[in-house]
Design an enzyme around this catalytic site. Structure first.
Site, PDB file in Angstrom:
ATOM      1  N   GLY B 115       0.824  -1.202   0.000  1.00  0.00           N
ATOM      2  CA  GLY B 115       0.000   0.000   0.000  1.00  0.00           C
ATOM      3  C   GLY B 115       0.860   1.254   0.000  1.00  0.00           C
ATOM      4  N   GLU B 357      19.743   0.612   1.174  1.00  0.00           N
ATOM      5  CA  GLU B 357      19.163   0.294   2.471  1.00  0.00           C
ATOM      6  C   GLU B 357      17.700  -0.105   2.359  1.00  0.00           C
ATOM      7  OE1 GLU B 357      20.847   3.074   1.767  1.00  0.00           O
ATOM      8  OE2 GLU B 357      22.702   2.855   2.909  1.00  0.00           O
TER       9      GLU B 357
END
Lengths: 616, 616
Positions: B115, B357
């Site tokens: 989402g 990351e």
């Protein structure tokens, strides 16, 4: 010396000085500096247009070290340009020195702080956009990037945005030295791997030997002559170039050269070359957008309902009419954040950043380098995507406004992925930040123009739902203020709220009044800075405080109140109501109830506090 | 009906049901579901291998909706597969329903919450890596992505990682429906624009008409037959396909169909097709790594010095020897975080994620989908890059460990870009998180194995500098505990610290003792959960508390203490020492002094508190 000899000599000087400064410091990245020394030598000697005596000259080129750890190289360039002395260069990494471990705008020639990889190029895109679309000046933006940082997705957001915007004033100089911190990069010296990717994203690409000054020079000429496309120069280089003990070997990242004296001798010794960097020429008057002059903020009728996100969009549009330096950016949700109104009224100053929040914040940082006042908006939840960019923006001493809509569980049915529940905590923790969370449409409108005058990272959190308009359009609301919404001479408890929960607190106060409990209600619309005096007065006057926030219990409104009280050594009972559950989908009212932050829960907590006072 | 007719009919059913559920809810994304209906019809009818009755079967394929807003389509598939009833499907977005606005693992067939766009594909890469390198099972990972989310850099981190790892068990199905939330995407229906980019990143690419079931089927066959490369299927589709009132038109994003009845009629009415999704076949035994059995944690000599980051790496390596399910990831700083030791000892279970990351955290989330216990490490400052991934990981109910080294100003010369000063605040605010900040090497080692047993997002902050070893190797340290390091029967003040500041607090206590002031010292190594009892006992026994942290004043250790006291209605004076300046470069000791968090500043604050008690 002919040009080529001079450039090679200058490259060696930059290497030597990178070694000298990092050896003096006992830390730093000489090897990552040495790989790019020839690239920077030729740039400063022939292509850069920059007046070091007038760093604010709008005609200046911009040079951004995306690989910020190569700071010794940057400082060696400054020394060669005469901007800093040799002595100052050798204060590298010392307490109080401007010559920091990674570049920051403490130095007047540094636009932005770098050192978190993958940010310099996205910001350079922002500066280049300012040149093309706002300033409309021919300055160029040069960005030195590393090869390791190509792994950061933010680089590809930047490549995409730059090509889409046709930024032929932008040149990325990619120092492909093959080695990262711990070992080889993914693509090592496979320049084709980078070329095919960057070209696919729409850039003009030139691959060269990064130690061949003639090839470097030719590449810069070609970059400058390229139109409608940005250019990437892929330079094959050696990390630690020129010093056999470290050149092209793993294990020497971020370390001074062990035998600096021998290394300097190997490079031909210290030099004292100075470079007269060419100054910019021609017209230096940035474009200015016409304005209507007077600020006409929107007004909402007291007693009606409006969403603060809508008021934000309305007020930003009005501000844009009054101030030509205000610009807006959005992450492709402008019909939710209502920046679409600004886009419609001020299309030349609106930047559609698509769903790329890192690039959105980076662009904002780049635009403010040139003095524009950016407002960047998306769902508050999705600002989390750019948190490292916000962190670095603070170190860049950037002045940007971030607007986050759809805060908290009260968004309702969309569920937790769209709910900002950590934004107050994460943005309060940013150095020098301002955090606002207005409760009402007129209040929101009153705060928007003040945000454009404030330094640092200025965040406004807005609400999806329409909420009651409770303040008159002409009321003043200062950043750092608060508003006492209910007060009597014998208040028994205090309710502190902001945003959507203020309206729940008001309903709770009504319910408490019916029970004979008088509640003071404080609208804490400014969380940072906070109006401690009003909190302290309430603490002194009442049996305790109930704080209520549509946010995680950690680091938000409740902790703001606790901190303000602790600083004053006042210690009333404080009950923190916050979202302690993992929400699902439900209506906004159901969500507030399930999270225990609706009027009923507030009243219940307040009753318990009032009872404890009576029984004490 | 032949297969093609069946697939077309099923596609229409998925559209109809997407309309029905979103109309019942009054919100949701039917048009974004309708574009991908044929793609999912063919997938579930012929290619997916999944036992809905046994969602934990290790042989199951994985289907991840990166475009999580197309949840009505996913739920319509579940209904067609018989996993949920029609009635339950129609509880979409209602309070208490599992059929949430965006998919979450509240449903047993949903691996991860989506989402926040641009996260599903990176996580799918993690699941596919688990299949290839850990489980060593032939399951396939199918990921439905949108075209708008291609703007997210995280998608390109995923494309890069997947190709580099040769993930031929991964198929990205890109639903190119041309329209985003507010308007057209950057590349609209230019499939070539996507093809050239994704192919450049090393994927096999197939471009098709996403409503041609034969072409879809052929593409899946081709994807499954492709080796050594992941495959992307670029499907040209129409948003709102099949309903003329909305098809391929802007302005209908995230809205129920206005005239649902007419739309359903236009699609041929409701259907009750059910699909027997093929169950996985063959060997279902995941690979298991041999272990040494007993856990032999490293031991450090009391009175010596060691960095907690080093102890983390040592302990993680030992844990990996004792537990075959423990895996490690790093963002190309393994010689700083000391995951390099794990990589050396357990190379098959180490994942080099390079400087990406977001992909690192996404991979960790993907690996834990399959039951592995990932430890992901980088500088704590750079975990900020993945903050939205961490936020979503909590919604995914993921169990992952994050280790952040180089916390605070005490890293010294590198300067602010490398200093985590907001990590405690941002990670405490994550729902259900655990936040540890050990002060000593043996304590760090004792906590590492406990992290692997804990649910949710578990964060450990470590220190760059070597600090004194003060605890014996056999001491027990529980998550949620603390340690009283100094205590007498007549303590006048309390010092609460953790990590590097604990050692400053101990020095301050020594200095105070010389002045005749007895200070209790608490090592608050577990910030969340926190040992409130020890804090309350200290608050009751002493004149006040000085908290000291190498972190921003907002949301860290000091606020943790204030919150614990407030919850107990105890309200002693509390003085918070924290980093209130923007640091530059300096030695670690100079940094601590400049920030006002060294022994001298602690002692000064404690003396003032003790004096105020005397004068009161």
């Amino acid at each position: 010396m002919n040009d080529h000899e001079l450039w090679r000599e200058l490259g060696q000087q930059l290497r030597v000085d990178s070694i000298r400064s990092s050896s003096a410091a006992g830390s730093g990245h000489p090897t990552s500096s040495m790989s790019a020394a020839d690239l920077m030598s030729v740039l400063m000697a022939r292509h850069l247009r920059y007046d070091f005596g007038q760093p604010d000259d709008p005609r200046n080129d911009h040079l951004i070290f995306s690989k910020g750890h190569a700071s010794p190289l940057l400082y060696a360039m400054y020394r060669a340009a005469g901007a800093i002395s040799d002595d100052e260069m050798l204060t590298f990494r010392q307490l109080g020195s401007r010559i920091e471990g990674h570049p920051t705008p403490v130095l007047p020639w540094v636009d932005v702080a770098t050192g978190s990889l993958g940010q310099g190029l996205p910001i350079a895109v922002g500066v280049a956009l300012a040149g093309k679309r706002l300033d409309r000046l021919p300055y160029r933006v040069w960005c030195l990037t590393g090869d390791s940082e190509m792994a950061e997705g933010s680089m590809w957001e930047a490549f995409e945005q730059a090509a889409f915007s046709g930024l032929d004033n932008l040149t990325a100089i990619v120092d492909v030295n093959r080695l990262g911190q711990t070992g080889a990069t993914r693509h090592e010296w496979d320049l084709d791997a980078y070329a095919v990717r960057i070209r696919a994203f729409g850039w003009h690409v030139i691959a060269i030997d990064g130690h061949d000054v003639a090839a470097i020079d030719a590449a810069y000429v070609e970059a400058a002559a390229t139109t409608a496309q940005p250019t990437a120069i892929l330079a094959r280089t050696e990390k630690g170039r020129g010093v056999a003990a470290v050149a092209n070997q793993n294990g020497f990242h971020g370390k001074p050269i062990a035998d600096a004296e021998a290394a300097i001798a190997e490079l031909g010794g210290e030099r004292r070359l100075s470079v007269s960097v060419a100054k910019p020429q021609g017209n230096g008057t940035p474009h200015r957008f016409p304005t209507s002059g007077e600020l006409r903020l929107p007004a909402y009728e007291v007693g009606g309902k409006e969403a603060t996100r809508k008021a934000f969009g309305d007020a930003l549009t009005a501000l844009g009419s009054a101030r030509g330096d205000v610009v807006a950016l959005d992450g492709e949700v402008g019909n939710s954040t209502y920046t679409e109104e600004f886009a419609g009224t001020h299309p030349e100053r609106f930047f559609q950043m698509y769903i790329a929040e890192q690039q959105m914040v980076a662009t904002a940082v780049g635009l403010q380098v040139r003095g524009w006042r950016p407002f960047a908006a998306t769902f508050a939840a999705f600002l989390a995507r750019a948190y490292d960019f916000v962190r670095m923006a603070a170190i860049s001493r950037a002045d940007i406004v971030l607007a986050g809509s759809h805060a908290g569980v009260s968004i309702g049915e969309d569920g937790p992925s769209q709910m900002a529940l950590e934004d107050l905590a994460s943005l309060r923790a940013i150095h020098g930040s301002t955090v606002l969370y207005p409760s009402d449409a007129n209040q929101t409108a009153a705060l928007v123009p003040q945000m454009a005058n404030r330094s640092g990272i200025v965040f406004m959190r807005t609400t999806r739902e329409k909420t009651p308009v409770i303040y008159a359009p002409d009321e003043a609301f200062a950043i750092g203020g608060s508003r006492v919404v209910r007060q009597t001479d014998d208040d028994q408890v205090t309710l502190v709220a902001a945003g959507i929960t203020l309206h729940e607190a008001i309903k709770a106060a009504d319910a408490l009044g019916a029970d004979g409990i008088s509640a003071r209600v404080i609208d804490l619309y400014s969380l940072k800075p906070v109006d401690a005096d009003t909190l302290l007065a309430a603490a002194a006057a009442t049996a305790g405080i109930v704080t209520v926030e549509d946010h995680s219990p950690e680091g938000g409104l409740g902790d703001t109140v606790l901190d303000a009280l602790a600083r004053a050594s006042l210690h009333p009972p404080v009950v923190k109501l916050a979202v302690r559950i993992m929400p699902g989908s439900a209506t906004p009212a159901e969500q507030l109830a399930a999270a225990g932050i609706d009027a009923e829960h507030i009243a219940e907590a307040a009753r318990a506090l009032a009872r404890s006072r009576v029984s004490a």
